[in-house]
Design a protein around this motif. Structure first.
Motif, mmCIF file in Angstrom:
data_model
loop_
_atom_site.group_PDB
_atom_site.id
_atom_site.type_symbol
_atom_site.label_atom_id
_atom_site.label_comp_id
_atom_site.label_asym_id
_atom_site.label_seq_id
_atom_site.Cartn_x
_atom_site.Cartn_y
_atom_site.Cartn_z
ATOM 1 N N PRO A 20 0.819 -1.216 0.000
ATOM 2 C CA PRO A 20 0.000 0.000 0.000
ATOM 3 C C PRO A 20 0.857 1.272 0.000
ATOM 4 N N LEU A 21 2.176 1.097 0.159
ATOM 5 C CA LEU A 21 3.066 2.261 0.287
ATOM 6 C C LEU A 21 3.420 2.853 -1.073
ATOM 7 N N THR A 22 3.512 4.164 -1.135
ATOM 8 C CA THR A 22 4.013 4.813 -2.344
ATOM 9 C C THR A 22 5.526 4.597 -2.412
ATOM 10 N N PRO A 23 6.149 4.789 -3.590
ATOM 11 C CA PRO A 23 7.607 4.647 -3.673
ATOM 12 C C PRO A 23 8.339 5.547 -2.673
ATOM 13 N N ARG A 24 7.854 6.770 -2.473
ATOM 14 C CA ARG A 24 8.527 7.701 -1.550
ATOM 15 C C ARG A 24 8.366 7.252 -0.097
ATOM 16 N N GLU A 25 7.175 6.745 0.253
ATOM 17 C CA GLU A 25 6.975 6.228 1.617
ATOM 18 C C GLU A 25 7.878 5.028 1.866
ATOM 19 N N THR A 26 8.050 4.226 0.828
ATOM 20 C CA THR A 26 8.941 3.065 0.932
ATOM 21 C C THR A 26 10.375 3.531 1.180
ATOM 22 N N ASP A 27 10.826 4.545 0.432
ATOM 23 C CA ASP A 27 12.180 5.094 0.617
ATOM 24 C C ASP A 27 12.373 5.605 2.044
ATOM 25 N N VAL A 28 11.365 6.336 2.525
ATOM 26 C CA VAL A 28 11.466 6.943 3.865
ATOM 27 C C VAL A 28 11.510 5.852 4.939
ATOM 28 N N LEU A 29 10.669 4.830 4.811
ATOM 29 C CA LEU A 29 10.695 3.739 5.804
ATOM 30 C C LEU A 29 12.010 2.974 5.758
ATOM 31 N N ALA B 197 14.892 4.213 4.964
ATOM 32 C CA ALA B 197 15.886 5.079 5.608
ATOM 33 C C ALA B 197 15.696 5.116 7.124
ATOM 34 N N ALA B 198 14.468 4.840 7.571
ATOM 35 C CA ALA B 198 14.167 4.872 9.012
ATOM 36 C C ALA B 198 14.491 3.549 9.701
ATOM 37 N N ARG B 199 14.886 2.557 8.917
ATOM 38 C CA ARG B 199 15.109 1.202 9.449
ATOM 39 C C ARG B 199 15.991 1.165 10.697
ATOM 40 N N GLY B 200 17.113 1.859 10.654
ATOM 41 C CA GLY B 200 18.055 1.785 11.777
ATOM 42 C C GLY B 200 17.730 2.756 12.901
ATOM 43 N N GLY B 201 16.539 3.380 12.863
ATOM 44 C CA GLY B 201 16.164 4.327 13.909
ATOM 45 C C GLY B 201 16.741 5.718 13.687
ATOM 46 N N ALA B 202 17.109 6.038 12.434
ATOM 47 C CA ALA B 202 17.690 7.356 12.127
ATOM 48 C C ALA B 202 16.701 8.468 12.461
ATOM 49 N N PRO B 203 17.196 9.617 12.973
ATOM 50 C CA PRO B 203 16.298 10.741 13.253
ATOM 51 C C PRO B 203 15.754 11.345 11.954
ATOM 52 N N VAL B 204 14.651 12.064 12.079
ATOM 53 C CA VAL B 204 13.996 12.675 10.920
ATOM 54 C C VAL B 204 14.970 13.537 10.119
ATOM 55 N N ALA B 205 15.804 14.321 10.826
ATOM 56 C CA ALA B 205 16.752 15.217 10.141
ATOM 57 C C ALA B 205 17.713 14.426 9.250
ATOM 58 N N ALA B 206 18.175 13.278 9.739
ATOM 59 C CA ALA B 206 19.120 12.454 8.964
ATOM 60 C C ALA B 206 18.425 11.838 7.745
ATOM 61 N N ASN C 141 5.508 13.704 7.176
ATOM 62 C CA ASN C 141 4.238 13.383 6.496
ATOM 63 C C ASN C 141 4.259 11.960 5.931
ATOM 64 N N HIS C 142 5.388 11.611 5.266
ATOM 65 C CA HIS C 142 5.500 10.266 4.681
ATOM 66 C C HIS C 142 5.500 9.191 5.772
ATOM 67 N N LEU C 143 6.207 9.468 6.878
ATOM 68 C CA LEU C 143 6.243 8.505 7.990
ATOM 69 C C LEU C 143 4.843 8.315 8.570
ATOM 70 N N SER C 144 4.143 9.422 8.759
ATOM 71 C CA SER C 144 2.792 9.375 9.324
ATOM 72 C C SER C 144 1.863 8.567 8.412
ATOM 73 N N SER C 145 1.961 8.804 7.117
ATOM 74 C CA SER C 145 1.134 8.091 6.146
ATOM 75 C C SER C 145 1.465 6.590 6.159
ATOM 76 N N ALA C 146 2.768 6.272 6.192
ATOM 77 C CA ALA C 146 3.198 4.863 6.201
ATOM 78 C C ALA C 146 2.734 4.160 7.480
ATOM 79 N N ILE C 147 2.791 4.855 8.607
ATOM 80 C CA ILE C 147 2.322 4.286 9.882
ATOM 81 C C ILE C 147 0.830 3.956 9.774
#
Length: 202
Positions: A141-150, A152-161, A175-181
């Motif tokens: 159900p994820l968009t390509p950009r939401e997939t990229d953001v998730l 990148a978030a795999r290792g617990g990286a902060p939003v800024a990183a 926004n992408h993280l919220s949508s993916a959640i």
């Protein structure tokens, strides 16, 4: 004439066992073995195997990205994914990338050899239980950009990183993280990553 094989798996023990088992077959010949996704295409171009057996999770390029590069640069080489991770999302993405087959590593040796022969003959071979799971699970159900953001978030990286890595604003990342959640039904982004990973969407 023997069917020439390339094996790609980052676990040397698994790679060696696969090589030994397949080499027992009179019509199969292992011509190359590599331990990372990045090494797949150079080895394919050097050895010109008939069938490349690729794991999904490897250092560098994963097996799905390696499949796409092999199919683009050397269409004569057919790809059979052989993986521990029988996730429906992986199956769908592998077939979209051009894989001709997808089986799990606990497939009996005789069945694996038969899968290699069938893929070489131009047929498609898919683990039946996984095919059923894939139909039930449906597409990501994820968009390509939401997939990229998730990813990148795999290792617990902060939003800024994450924002820096993907050249996005921090607000866009949130926004992408919220949508993916929301789409994964998770309580937070760590849970969203686990859920998406479990389905093979990342």
């Amino acid at each position: 004439m023997s069917i020439r094989l390339l094996l790609a798996d980052d676990q040397a023990l698994v790679r060696g066992a696969l090589s030994a088992l397949l080499s027992l077959e009179p019509d199969l010949e292992v011509v190359a073995e590599v331990g990372s996704g990045d090494a797949v295409l150079p080895a394919v171009l050097e050895h010109r195997p008939d069938v490349a057996l690729l794991d999904v999770e490897m250092p560098g390029l994963d097996g799905i990205a390696a499949t796409a590069s092999v199919r683009s640069a050397c269409p004569a080489t057919r790809v059979l994914i052989v993986t521990t991770f029988g996730r429906p999302g992986y199956l769908r993405r592998a077939l979209q990338a051009g894989a001709a087959g997808f089986v799990v590593k606990d497939t009996p040796a005789a069945q694996l050899a038969d899968a290699v022969r069938r893929v070489h003959a131009g047929l498609r071979v898919v683990d039946p239980a996984l095919a059923t799971d894939s139909l039930v699970a449906g597409e990501s159900p994820l968009t390509p950009r939401e997939t990229d953001v998730l990813r990148a978030a795999r290792g617990g990286a902060p939003v800024a990183a994450i924002a820096r890595a993907l050249s996005l604003s921090e607000g866009t990342v949130r926004n992408h993280l919220s949508s993916a959640i929301g789409k994964t039904g998770a309580a937070n982004r760590a849970e969203a990553v686990i859920t998406a990973d479990g389905h093979g969407w990342l």
